[in-house]
Design a protein around this motif. Structure first.
Motif, mmCIF file in Angstrom:
data_model
loop_
_atom_site.group_PDB
_atom_site.id
_atom_site.type_symbol
_atom_site.label_atom_id
_atom_site.label_comp_id
_atom_site.label_asym_id
_atom_site.label_seq_id
_atom_site.Cartn_x
_atom_site.Cartn_y
_atom_site.Cartn_z
ATOM 1 N N LEU A 98 0.816 -1.224 0.000
ATOM 2 C CA LEU A 98 0.000 0.000 0.000
ATOM 3 C C LEU A 98 0.845 1.267 0.000
ATOM 4 N N LEU A 99 2.036 1.178 0.566
ATOM 5 C CA LEU A 99 2.896 2.368 0.587
ATOM 6 C C LEU A 99 3.284 2.773 -0.841
ATOM 7 N N GLU A 100 3.655 1.710 -1.639
ATOM 8 C CA GLU A 100 4.038 1.980 -3.026
ATOM 9 C C GLU A 100 2.828 2.499 -3.804
ATOM 10 N N VAL A 101 1.657 1.861 -3.515
ATOM 11 C CA VAL A 101 0.428 2.317 -4.193
ATOM 12 C C VAL A 101 0.196 3.794 -3.874
ATOM 13 N N ARG A 102 0.411 4.137 -2.620
ATOM 14 C CA ARG A 102 0.206 5.537 -2.196
ATOM 15 C C ARG A 102 1.157 6.461 -2.960
ATOM 16 N N ASN A 103 2.469 6.016 -3.057
ATOM 17 C CA ASN A 103 3.458 6.837 -3.786
ATOM 18 C C ASN A 103 3.047 7.023 -5.236
ATOM 19 N N ALA A 104 2.591 5.905 -5.861
ATOM 20 C CA ALA A 104 2.186 5.986 -7.277
ATOM 21 C C ALA A 104 1.012 6.937 -7.431
ATOM 22 N N THR A 105 0.060 6.838 -6.485
ATOM 23 C CA THR A 105 -1.129 7.711 -6.567
ATOM 24 C C THR A 105 -0.724 9.181 -6.409
ATOM 25 N N ALA A 106 0.220 9.406 -5.464
ATOM 26 C CA ALA A 106 0.681 10.796 -5.256
ATOM 27 C C ALA A 106 1.321 11.322 -6.530
ATOM 28 N N SER A 107 2.121 10.456 -7.201
ATOM 29 C CA SER A 107 2.763 10.887 -8.455
ATOM 30 C C SER A 107 1.702 11.209 -9.501
ATOM 31 N N ILE A 108 0.613 10.344 -9.503
ATOM 32 C CA ILE A 108 -0.478 10.612 -10.467
ATOM 33 C C ILE A 108 -1.073 11.993 -10.197
ATOM 34 N N VAL A 109 -1.336 12.261 -8.902
ATOM 35 C CA VAL A 109 -1.955 13.557 -8.531
ATOM 36 C C VAL A 109 -1.059 14.711 -8.975
ATOM 37 N N ASN A 110 0.266 14.575 -8.712
ATOM 38 C CA ASN A 110 1.208 15.636 -9.104
ATOM 39 C C ASN A 110 1.191 15.881 -10.600
ATOM 40 N N ASN A 111 1.234 14.781 -11.357
ATOM 41 C CA ASN A 111 1.284 14.939 -12.813
ATOM 42 C C ASN A 111 -0.031 15.466 -13.380
ATOM 43 N N VAL A 112 -1.129 15.080 -12.717
ATOM 44 C CA VAL A 112 -2.428 15.644 -13.149
ATOM 45 C C VAL A 112 -2.396 17.157 -12.936
ATOM 46 N N ARG A 113 -1.854 17.561 -11.748
ATOM 47 C CA ARG A 113 -1.783 19.011 -11.461
ATOM 48 C C ARG A 113 -0.929 19.725 -12.507
ATOM 49 N N ARG A 114 0.225 19.057 -12.851
ATOM 50 C CA ARG A 114 1.122 19.660 -13.832
ATOM 51 C C ARG A 114 0.420 19.822 -15.187
ATOM 52 N N ALA A 115 -0.270 18.732 -15.592
ATOM 53 C CA ALA A 115 -0.983 18.777 -16.881
ATOM 54 C C ALA A 115 -2.052 19.865 -16.847
ATOM 55 N N THR A 116 -2.734 19.952 -15.696
ATOM 56 C CA THR A 116 -3.804 20.957 -15.566
ATOM 57 C C THR A 116 -3.221 22.363 -15.700
ATOM 58 N N GLU A 117 -2.046 22.534 -15.067
ATOM 59 C CA GLU A 117 -1.408 23.864 -15.144
ATOM 60 C C GLU A 117 -1.049 24.208 -16.585
ATOM 61 N N ILE A 118 -0.507 23.184 -17.264
ATOM 62 C CA ILE A 118 -0.117 23.431 -18.668
ATOM 63 C C ILE A 118 -1.351 23.807 -19.486
ATOM 64 N N ILE A 119 -2.416 23.074 -19.267
ATOM 65 C CA ILE A 119 -3.643 23.349 -20.033
ATOM 66 C C ILE A 119 -4.180 24.740 -19.683
ATOM 67 N N ALA A 120 -4.087 25.091 -18.366
ATOM 68 C CA ALA A 120 -4.580 26.419 -17.951
ATOM 69 C C ALA A 120 -3.779 27.509 -18.658
ATOM 70 N N ARG A 121 -2.440 27.304 -18.747
ATOM 71 C CA ARG A 121 -1.614 28.320 -19.418
ATOM 72 C C ARG A 121 -1.979 28.439 -20.896
ATOM 73 N N ILE A 122 -2.187 27.266 -21.522
ATOM 74 C CA ILE A 122 -2.540 27.291 -22.948
ATOM 75 C C ILE A 122 -3.883 28.000 -23.116
ATOM 76 N N ARG A 123 -4.794 27.671 -22.169
ATOM 77 C CA ARG A 123 -6.120 28.283 -22.276
ATOM 78 C C ARG A 123 -6.019 29.806 -22.126
ATOM 79 N N SER A 124 -5.167 30.225 -21.159
ATOM 80 C CA SER A 124 -5.077 31.681 -20.955
ATOM 81 C C SER A 124 -4.474 32.366 -22.181
#
Ligand code: ADP
Length: 666
Positions: free
Chosen positions: A449-475
């Motif tokens: 579960l610890l590794e699963v948690r790490n993987a999920t955290a990485s997913i959340v981070n990358n989703v945030r990064r992608a969202t930021e990129i999309i927000a910049r493109i949108r702006s």
């Protein structure tokens, strides 16, 4: 019998007394009339003078009177006259009456009149009985009046006007020399009604009618008409005349003048013309003028154009209160403030809006300068311009510019599609990898579960990064109103470079970013400044030459703690010298398919932020350097306060900052 009675009544004492009284009386009368008597027996040479005659001639009664002695006091200039008269007496033996002068021993000159009748003596000898009058006073008076008449005559001839008089019927009986000088008429031509010939044919009837009416009614005469000069030129004259009446009120004369008013007339005409031109110029330029007494608040002059701008009837005087009533409600307070401060300033300048009766809004620009008032009051002379068209055009231009800026950003996005895809692909790939890893950890018999948690955290981070990129493109892709916040210029550069990372790699370029020694905080709109940087870096990359060093250097430097300078330098081909002055012009491009709007937009964005953009070729002809400045955030505030001369109060600062930064809207 009768004679005896007469003799009886004769009283010699009384008769003597009577004779004495008569003599005294005669002497007194002679004294009073300054007239002495004499008898002159020409044959015997005997001369008998009365006391008054002695006094007049200046002799003591004791002297030996002879004609030689009496003649000896004659004024040298009259001696010839006396000799002539004495000859005449000897020849003609007729009555004499003449005037002559005496030169008295004290230097005084006396004027005398001598008149005498021939009255032969009892012996038939030639004898004159006559009188000598002292006429010195009368002569002096005559002299004085002759002098004053010639003085008056000189005045009448010298005053710069034609002076004349007429009989009651209007016919001319006198004029001064100026009439002849001006018209060139002979005295005969000018006499009577001759003067009429000098009036311009177009004015003759009007002039004649006015003169006839004055002569008939006895009213003051006044008429402007053109008079012909000796050389044929006509000049304008003002003729005025007044009647002179006797004690019964009958007109006995008309006295008049004709004054040359040609220069004044021409000046009036040219003034009227220039006033008309000024009014026309004001109408064409939509600019009126006004005069304002800042001490009393009174507007003492509005030009007609101001009435037109304010939509008022020029025939009805507009008060300053009525003018204020036209102001847009939101502008009243700021205008009042400017006017309150005006008394302490030399000039003022502001823009405001008017609300017209039909509800339309007008934009006006008022500028005024203090002028001497001739009193303690402070006067301003000002101009009101209707700038509605300009403001509307500016708003339209701003809209067009904003559209262009937007279009330019979208077009850059198009160019950066590969970069963007690459940017988004990275977090997506990371998300996919982390999801796969997470699933694998879950699918173990004993899920970690610890590794699963790490993987999920990485997913959340990358989703945030992608969202930021999309927000910049949108702006970049959407058109939003500019929003100014305090940002680090180095952060904006980093973000822009993230955008361009793939592009940089694809073009095999190398970018170096040297940051400032302290955080370069600016008050700016993030998207707009990013657009500037993306444009400059894209241009720099496009200028790089195959087979040569492909380096782009970005550097931020703080200058005098007031602004930040950012330079974007490349090792490309540089700019041809003849193109240098034109690169900021709209639609100037040397690229196939280029729009030529990038640099023009960059410059207007930076100027709207209180900065500027310049370019120069690097020494040695290897590359170009674009440099821009932006005021530092703290200084931006100060600069705004300085510009507006407003105390740095937080709320007013925010308002002013907003107005400054939104001025040339993008
Ligand atoms: P566009 O890129 O569409 O041509 P710009 O306004 O961005 O429009 O640029 C105008 C012109 O300025 C370019 O066509 C080019 O000739 C010149 N230019 C801009 N940046 C550079 C640079 N870094 N080096 C050389 N020339 C440049």
């Amino acid at each position: 019998m009768r004679g005896a009675r007469l003799f009886e009544n004769y009283d010699p004492k009384r008769a003597e007394a009577e004779r004495r009284r008569n003599e005294a009386c005669l002497a007194e009368m002679q004294k009073l009339s300054q007239t002495g008597s004499f008898t002159w027996n020409v044959t015997t040479g005997e001369i008998v003078l009365s006391d008054e005659s002695y006094r007049i001639l200046g002799y003591e009664p004791s002297i030996d009177t002879s004609i030689e002695i009496l003649v000896s006091r004659t004024h040298p200039d009259d001696m010839a006259l006396i000799e002539r008269i004495l000859d005449q007496i000897a020849q003609d033996r007729k009555d004499i009456d003449f005037e002559y002068r005496l030169l008295m021993p004290d230097g005084l000159v006396k004027y005398l009149r001598a008149a005498a009748r021939v009255l032969p003596s009892d012996l038939g000898e030639l004898q004159f009985v006559g009188a000598i009058s002292d006429i010195t006073e009368r002569k002096h008076w005559e002299e004085r009046s002759r002098h004053s008449e010639s003085h008056l005559r000189a005045i009448v001839d010298t005053i710069p006007a034609i002076v004349w008089s007429t009989r009651p019927d209007g016919s001319n009986d006198f004029h001064n020399g100026r009439l002849l000088d001006y018209t060139g008429f002979s005295p005969q031509e000018a006499a009577g009604s001759g003067w009429r010939k000098m009036i311009h044919p177009d004015d003759a009837e009007r002039h004649g009618e006015a003169w006839r009416s004055a002569v008939t009614t006895g009213a003051l005469f006044e008429c402007e008409s053109r008079l012909r000069r000796f050389d044929g030129e006509y000049r304008w004259f003002l003729a005025r005349a007044e009647p002179f009446r006797d004690e019964q009120g009958h007109i006995i004369k008309w006295y008049g003048t004709n004054v040359d008013i040609d220069d004044r007339k021409r000046a009036e005409q040219s003034l009227r013309r220039s006033e008309a031109y000024l009014a026309e110029a004001q109408r064409l330029s939509h600019t009126g003028s006004f005069g304002w007494n800042a001490s009393t608040g009174e507007i003492f002059f509005w030009s007609e154009e101001v009435y037109r701008i304010f939509g008022r009837d020029p025939a009805v005087r507009m008060t300053s209160h009525e003018a204020m009533q036209r102001l847009h409600p939101d502008d009243i307070e700021s205008v009042r403030q400017v006017l309150r401060d005006a008394a302490n300033r030399k000039d003022f300048d502001f823009q405001c809006r008017l609300v017209m009766p039909a509800g339309a809004t007008k934009h006006i620009h008022i500028t005024a300068h203090s002028v001497p008032s001739g009193s303690d009051d402070i006067h301003f002379l000002g101009a009101v311009s209707d700038i509605t068209e300009r403001v509307t055009a500016q708003e339209m231009l701003n809209g067009v510019q904003a559209n262009f800026a937007h279009a330019s950003r979208v077009s850059v996005l198009g160019e950066l599609t590969a970069s963007i895809a690459h940017e988004i692909a990275q977090p997506l790939a990371a998300i996919a990898a982390s999801s796969g890893a997470g699933l694998q950890w879950l699918e173990r018999t004993e899920p970690d579960l610890l590794e699963v948690r790490n993987a999920t955290a990485s997913i959340v981070n990358n989703v945030r990064r992608a969202t930021e990129i999309i927000a910049r493109i949108r702006s970049m892709a959407t058109r939003t109103l500019p929003e100014h916040t305090v940002l680090s210029l180095d952060d904006i550069i980093r973000e822009a470079l993230t955008f361009l990372r793939y592009e940089v790699q694809a073009r095999n370029a190398h970018i170096a970013h040297y940051t400032a020694s302290i955080e370069p905080l600016v008050l700016a709109d993030r998207t707009q400044v990013q657009q500037v940087l993306v444009n400059l870096v894209m241009n720099a990359m496009q200028a790089l030459v195959q087979g040569q060093e492909r380096k782009i250097t970005i550097q931020t430097t703080i200058e005098e703690e007031t602004s930040v300078i950012c330079s974007v330098e490349d090792t490309g081909a540089g700019i041809r010298p003849e193109h240098l002055p034109r690169v900021f012009e709209s639609f100037f491009t040397t690229k196939e398919g280029g729009m030529g709007m990038g640099l023009a937009l960059c410059r207007s964005i930076l100027e709207a932020h209180g900065g500027n953009l310049t370019v120069q070729n690097l020494e040695g002809g290897c590359g170009a350097r674009f440099s821009f400045t932006l005021p530092l955030a703290g200084n931006a505030a100060k600069q705004i306060c300085d510009q507006t001369n407003v105390e740095s109060m937080p709320d007013s600062f925010e308002r002013k900052a907003h107005s400054l930064l939104h001025k040339p809207v993008l």
